[in-house]
Design a protein around this motif. Structure first.
Motif, PDB file in Angstrom:
ATOM      1  N   HIS A  54      20.005  54.413  53.210  1.00  0.00           N
ATOM      2  CA  HIS A  54      19.528  53.325  52.363  1.00  0.00           C
ATOM      3  C   HIS A  54      18.335  53.763  51.519  1.00  0.00           C
ATOM      4  N   THR A  55      17.454  54.546  52.105  1.00  0.00           N
ATOM      5  CA  THR A  55      16.278  55.020  51.363  1.00  0.00           C
ATOM      6  C   THR A  55      16.683  55.904  50.195  1.00  0.00           C
ATOM      7  N   VAL A  56      17.599  56.837  50.451  1.00  0.00           N
ATOM      8  CA  VAL A  56      18.064  57.735  49.391  1.00  0.00           C
ATOM      9  C   VAL A  56      18.774  56.942  48.294  1.00  0.00           C
ATOM     10  N   CYS A  57      19.606  55.987  48.674  1.00  0.00           N
ATOM     11  CA  CYS A  57      20.307  55.171  47.670  1.00  0.00           C
ATOM     12  C   CYS A  57      19.322  54.445  46.764  1.00  0.00           C
ATOM     13  N   GLU A  58      18.280  53.905  47.344  1.00  0.00           N
ATOM     14  CA  GLU A  58      17.289  53.173  46.553  1.00  0.00           C
ATOM     15  C   GLU A  58      16.560  54.103  45.594  1.00  0.00           C
ATOM     16  N   LEU A  59      16.195  55.277  46.075  1.00  0.00           N
ATOM     17  CA  LEU A  59      15.472  56.229  45.226  1.00  0.00           C
ATOM     18  C   LEU A  59      16.337  56.746  44.081  1.00  0.00           C
ATOM     19  N   LEU A  60      17.619  56.982  44.369  1.00  0.00           N
ATOM     20  CA  LEU A  60      18.519  57.554  43.362  1.00  0.00           C
ATOM     21  C   LEU A  60      19.327  56.481  42.623  1.00  0.00           C
ATOM     22  N   ASP A  61      19.057  55.208  42.951  1.00  0.00           N
ATOM     23  CA  ASP A  61      19.747  54.092  42.292  1.00  0.00           C
ATOM     24  C   ASP A  61      21.265  54.261  42.387  1.00  0.00           C
ATOM     25  N   TRP A  62      21.739  54.545  43.587  1.00  0.00           N
ATOM     26  CA  TRP A  62      23.180  54.744  43.827  1.00  0.00           C
ATOM     27  C   TRP A  62      23.744  53.434  44.343  1.00  0.00           C
ATOM     28  N   LYS A  63      24.419  52.712  43.461  1.00  0.00           N
ATOM     29  CA  LYS A  63      24.875  51.356  43.782  1.00  0.00           C
ATOM     30  C   LYS A  63      26.335  51.152  43.374  1.00  0.00           C
ATOM     31  N   ARG A  64      26.915  50.113  43.969  1.00  0.00           N
ATOM     32  CA  ARG A  64      28.250  49.673  43.579  1.00  0.00           C
ATOM     33  C   ARG A  64      28.137  48.766  42.352  1.00  0.00           C
ATOM     34  N   PRO A  65      29.272  48.488  41.693  1.00  0.00           N
ATOM     35  CA  PRO A  65      29.211  47.565  40.545  1.00  0.00           C
ATOM     36  C   PRO A  65      28.654  46.195  40.906  1.00  0.00           C
TER      37      PRO A  65
ATOM     38  N   SER B 240      53.894  43.984  52.108  1.00  0.00           N
ATOM     39  CA  SER B 240      54.098  43.021  51.023  1.00  0.00           C
ATOM     40  C   SER B 240      53.085  41.877  51.104  1.00  0.00           C
ATOM     41  N   ASP B 241      52.859  41.359  52.319  1.00  0.00           N
ATOM     42  CA  ASP B 241      51.934  40.237  52.481  1.00  0.00           C
ATOM     43  C   ASP B 241      50.495  40.658  52.179  1.00  0.00           C
ATOM     44  N   VAL B 242      50.112  41.841  52.642  1.00  0.00           N
ATOM     45  CA  VAL B 242      48.746  42.304  52.414  1.00  0.00           C
ATOM     46  C   VAL B 242      48.510  42.587  50.932  1.00  0.00           C
ATOM     47  N   MET B 243      49.510  43.141  50.237  1.00  0.00           N
ATOM     48  CA  MET B 243      49.356  43.445  48.808  1.00  0.00           C
ATOM     49  C   MET B 243      49.057  42.189  47.997  1.00  0.00           C
ATOM     50  N   ARG B 244      49.588  41.052  48.428  1.00  0.00           N
ATOM     51  CA  ARG B 244      49.336  39.817  47.696  1.00  0.00           C
ATOM     52  C   ARG B 244      47.878  39.371  47.821  1.00  0.00           C
ATOM     53  N   ARG B 245      47.192  39.838  48.863  1.00  0.00           N
ATOM     54  CA  ARG B 245      45.791  39.472  49.062  1.00  0.00           C
ATOM     55  C   ARG B 245      44.811  40.524  48.551  1.00  0.00           C
ATOM     56  N   LEU B 246      45.254  41.769  48.504  1.00  0.00           N
ATOM     57  CA  LEU B 246      44.330  42.884  48.306  1.00  0.00           C
ATOM     58  C   LEU B 246      43.526  42.778  47.016  1.00  0.00           C
ATOM     59  N   ARG B 247      44.165  42.458  45.937  1.00  0.00           N
ATOM     60  CA  ARG B 247      43.475  42.430  44.644  1.00  0.00           C
ATOM     61  C   ARG B 247      42.293  41.459  44.666  1.00  0.00           C
ATOM     62  N   GLY B 248      42.527  40.252  45.206  1.00  0.00           N
ATOM     63  CA  GLY B 248      41.453  39.276  45.268  1.00  0.00           C
ATOM     64  C   GLY B 248      40.371  39.639  46.269  1.00  0.00           C
ATOM     65  N   ASP B 249      40.787  40.119  47.442  1.00  0.00           N
ATOM     66  CA  ASP B 249      39.814  40.471  48.477  1.00  0.00           C
ATOM     67  C   ASP B 249      38.934  41.639  48.042  1.00  0.00           C
ATOM     68  N   TRP B 250      39.553  42.668  47.453  1.00  0.00           N
ATOM     69  CA  TRP B 250      38.784  43.841  47.017  1.00  0.00           C
ATOM     70  C   TRP B 250      37.821  43.451  45.883  1.00  0.00           C
ATOM     71  N   GLY B 251      38.309  42.642  44.961  1.00  0.00           N
ATOM     72  CA  GLY B 251      37.458  42.203  43.858  1.00  0.00           C
ATOM     73  C   GLY B 251      36.277  41.373  44.339  1.00  0.00           C
ATOM     74  N   ASN B 252      36.526  40.498  45.312  1.00  0.00           N
ATOM     75  CA  ASN B 252      35.442  39.676  45.855  1.00  0.00           C
ATOM     76  C   ASN B 252      34.393  40.525  46.564  1.00  0.00           C
ATOM     77  N   GLU B 253      34.840  41.559  47.252  1.00  0.00           N
ATOM     78  CA  GLU B 253      33.919  42.378  48.039  1.00  0.00           C
ATOM     79  C   GLU B 253      33.153  43.376  47.183  1.00  0.00           C
ATOM     80  N   TYR B 254      33.840  44.004  46.213  1.00  0.00           N
ATOM     81  CA  TYR B 254      33.231  45.118  45.492  1.00  0.00           C
ATOM     82  C   TYR B 254      33.057  44.875  43.996  1.00  0.00           C
ATOM     83  N   LYS B 255      33.514  43.700  43.511  1.00  0.00           N
ATOM     84  CA  LYS B 255      33.353  43.335  42.096  1.00  0.00           C
ATOM     85  C   LYS B 255      34.011  44.359  41.163  1.00  0.00           C
TER      86      LYS B 255
END
Length: 297
Positions: free
Chosen positions: A40-51, A214-229
């Motif tokens: 966490h310290t290194v990420c903050e110093l190097l500004d390494w973030k997700r979208p 098949s069932d998981v694929m129908r959820r993945l796009r929304g779940d991944w987008g919600n979690e990682y933008k």
């Protein structure tokens, strides 16, 4: 301790020699911090973030461990996984979820229950099932990840499968050619691919695997987008050809596009080798996924 004089690439980021020196300095001066806290310290110093603005602490911890393997840094010892008492409790809980005895056609067990792993008890169960029953066991995936538990409700509620998605492989020759990528476009578009890194089937139910996918694929796009933008456009997976034919993926409308070269999924030096060649399959989550991935803007 050695000093790096060349930049390093890891998880789609270039780290300059100066940044690696900063990492060395942080580890050398921050005595008493855990690996988690150092990341966490290194990420903050190097500004390494997700979208979405969150720190890429999980990826950073993987980077720190790679630098340790290279002799560049020396990290604190990993903390104990827990007491014997907690281990005994986990074994008692997992005994309730041993291999299922359910058989028959998947239609008799519909609808399947798809749960995104979020709570600690779900996460513990997922890790235990993967560790015990998947032929590769469980290993912390690189980068982002989502995990699912799949259950049936009748004749009793029972976990019958697990699915994991994680960050994509940095380079797969046949995938990159299929998309039409050059290095710069891959770098800018890679975050829109998600890797199906684990699939575990716990019941001998006909067509269960393809229905789960098949069932998981129908959820993945929304779940991944919600979690990682970040909106995922394509799912990739790699199937060990010596063990599996990949029929469940084809039944779930995955497309076979080639095979791996035998290098590791995050190999960037082109000199690491795996022992097995794997079939590469992809699943578009949106229309024109291939065209969007190949566009430079």
């Amino acid at each position: 301790m050695d000093t790096i004089t060349e930049q390093q690439r890891f998880c789609d980021r270039e780290f300059t020699a100066q940044e690696v020196s900063i990492i060395q300095e942080v580890i050398a001066t921050c005595n008493g911090l855990s690996r988690f806290e150092l990341a966490h310290t290194v990420c903050e110093l190097l500004d390494w973030k997700r979208p979405n603005g969150r720190l890429k602490a999980r990826e950073c911890r993987d980077l720190l461990e790679r630098l340790e393997d290279q002799g560049v840094v020396r990290l604190p010892e990993k903390k104990s996984a827990g007491s014997k008492a907690s281990r005994k409790h986990k074994d008692a809980e997992i005994a309730k979820h041993s291999f299922s005895t359910l058989t028959g056609s998947v239609e008799a067990f519909l609808p399947l229950r798809v749960e995104l792993v979020q709570r600690p008890e779900q996460r513990e169960l997922f890790l235990e099932l993967m560790g015990r029953y998947h032929y590769l066991g469980y290993a912390m995936p690189y980068g982002a990840r989502l995990q699912y538990l799949i259950s049936v409700e009748q004749p009793r509620r029972e976990v019958v499968g697990c699915v994991q998605f994680s960050s994509p492989a940095w380079r797969i020759k046949d995938r990159d050619q299929w998309i039409g990528w050059d290095d710069e476009t891959r770098k800018s578009r890679l975050q829109h691919i998600v890797n199906n890194s684990r699939l575990l089937i716990l019941a001998q139910i006909d067509n269960l695997a393809s229905k789960m996918l098949s069932d998981v694929m129908r959820r993945l796009r929304g779940d991944w987008g919600n979690e990682y933008k970040v909106e995922p456009w394509l799912v990739e997976t790699m199937v060990d050809r010596q063990r599996f034919q990949g029929g469940c993926y084809r039944a779930a409308n995955f497309l076979e596009i080639g095979q791996t070269t035998g290098r590791g999924r995050n190999d960037q030096t082109k000199d690491r080798r795996e022992s097995e060649i794997k079939t590469v399959l992809v699943y578009p989550l949106i229309k024109y996924a291939r065209q969007k991935l190949s566009a430079s803007r």
